[in-house]
Design a protein around this motif. Sequence first.
Motif, PDB file in Angstrom:
ATOM      1  N   GLN A 174       0.811  -1.211   0.000  1.00 38.35           N
ATOM      2  CA  GLN A 174       0.000   0.000   0.000  1.00 38.35           C
ATOM      3  C   GLN A 174       0.850   1.268   0.000  1.00 38.35           C
ATOM      4  OE1 GLN A 174      -3.411   0.401  -0.206  1.00 38.35           O
ATOM      5  NE2 GLN A 174      -3.357  -1.780  -0.676  1.00 38.35           N
ATOM      6  N   ARG A 178       2.286   2.533  -4.513  1.00 40.72           N
ATOM      7  CA  ARG A 178       1.402   3.593  -4.994  1.00 40.72           C
ATOM      8  C   ARG A 178       2.305   4.736  -5.455  1.00 40.72           C
ATOM      9  NH1 ARG A 178      -1.301  -0.140  -4.733  1.00 40.72           N
ATOM     10  NH2 ARG A 178      -3.242  -0.520  -3.591  1.00 40.72           N
ATOM     11  N   ARG A 212      -5.852   0.774   4.055  1.00 43.96           N
ATOM     12  CA  ARG A 212      -6.394   1.096   2.730  1.00 43.96           C
ATOM     13  C   ARG A 212      -7.205   2.389   2.780  1.00 43.96           C
ATOM     14  NH1 ARG A 212      -5.978  -3.243  -0.844  1.00 43.96           N
ATOM     15  NH2 ARG A 212      -5.188  -5.139   0.141  1.00 43.96           N
ATOM     16  N   GLU A 213      -7.979   2.541   3.845  1.00 49.62           N
ATOM     17  CA  GLU A 213      -8.776   3.764   4.014  1.00 49.62           C
ATOM     18  C   GLU A 213      -7.870   4.981   4.187  1.00 49.62           C
ATOM     19  OE1 GLU A 213     -12.214   6.234   4.786  1.00 49.62           O
ATOM     20  OE2 GLU A 213     -11.970   4.251   3.874  1.00 49.62           O
ATOM     21  N   ARG A 216      -5.890   5.780   0.916  1.00 46.96           N
ATOM     22  CA  ARG A 216      -6.774   6.362  -0.101  1.00 46.96           C
ATOM     23  C   ARG A 216      -7.013   7.842   0.179  1.00 46.96           C
ATOM     24  NH1 ARG A 216     -10.326   2.785  -0.004  1.00 46.96           N
ATOM     25  NH2 ARG A 216     -11.651   3.640   1.647  1.00 46.96           N
ATOM     26  N   ARG A 219      -3.847   9.984  -0.419  1.00 48.79           N
ATOM     27  CA  ARG A 219      -3.600  10.243  -1.843  1.00 48.79           C
ATOM     28  C   ARG A 219      -4.493  11.373  -2.341  1.00 48.79           C
ATOM     29  NH1 ARG A 219      -4.479   4.711  -4.695  1.00 48.79           N
ATOM     30  NH2 ARG A 219      -3.799   5.871  -6.544  1.00 48.79           N
TER      31      ARG A 219
END
Length: 259
Positions: A174, A178, A212-213, A216, A219
């Motif tokens: 993660q 990215r 992940r939350e 996200r 980003r």
Amino acid sequence: MADVRLFPRLAAVHARRLLANPGISTGVDPDALRSAAEPFVTWAPSGGRRSTNAELDRLRDNIRAVAAACGWPGPAGQVSRASFDAGMGAFLLESGYLPVAEALRDDVWSWIAIALVPDVCLWRFEGAAPERFLGGRRNTLQRLWSRARVFDRGPGEEDRWELLDRLTEDAMVQITERPSIGADPKLAAAIGEAWVRTAAEVGASAMEALTREAVRNLRITNEVLCFGALGDADLAAAVGEHFQRAAAATASQTGQASG
């Protein structure tokens, strides 16, 4: 003048040709592959001296020693693979064996994975997927060097390699895979530190969805707020806030699901 070792390079077109050998998926003779790769090897024309065979053999032996401490060539379980990843990343960076200019080249890692230690790569990733041998972010060893470079707290720091030891594979992916995050080592390291702090509070088992939350939202925020322009303290606070929000959101969702 510093003694800069240059390393053999194996272009992708030749690397793919060598990987087409059907025997690499069921068993591999490292010496035979090294000999087969020799006609395709190139070197930097300047900038240092070519590594000797003895020096390359020493690197091979050291890589195998790290793998052996994690169970190689026996069965590779989840614990042994995680231990290998952390230990190998620390070794590759801390030893300084590969000059940064060489370690940044995909074709150097292609040669290392295919011609020097294909047996270790096959042990770490069964199935001989080409991406684990070809240079790039998925290369068995290159990915570990890159991660260590990001998550190194620095020589002399207490628990220098804690992030390598504590971060899960999902968290590593993660953060480092990215482009908008992995391309900024300062931001990636700050996320790693926030992950460790948050995991200590909520438990590592809760971190996959939470990460992940948080990533996200980080980003998205990074599109309007340049994290790279923040000082260390402000960056740590901003990233930590995103993780705390994600922790609260995840806890709320878990509570609703259980209710």
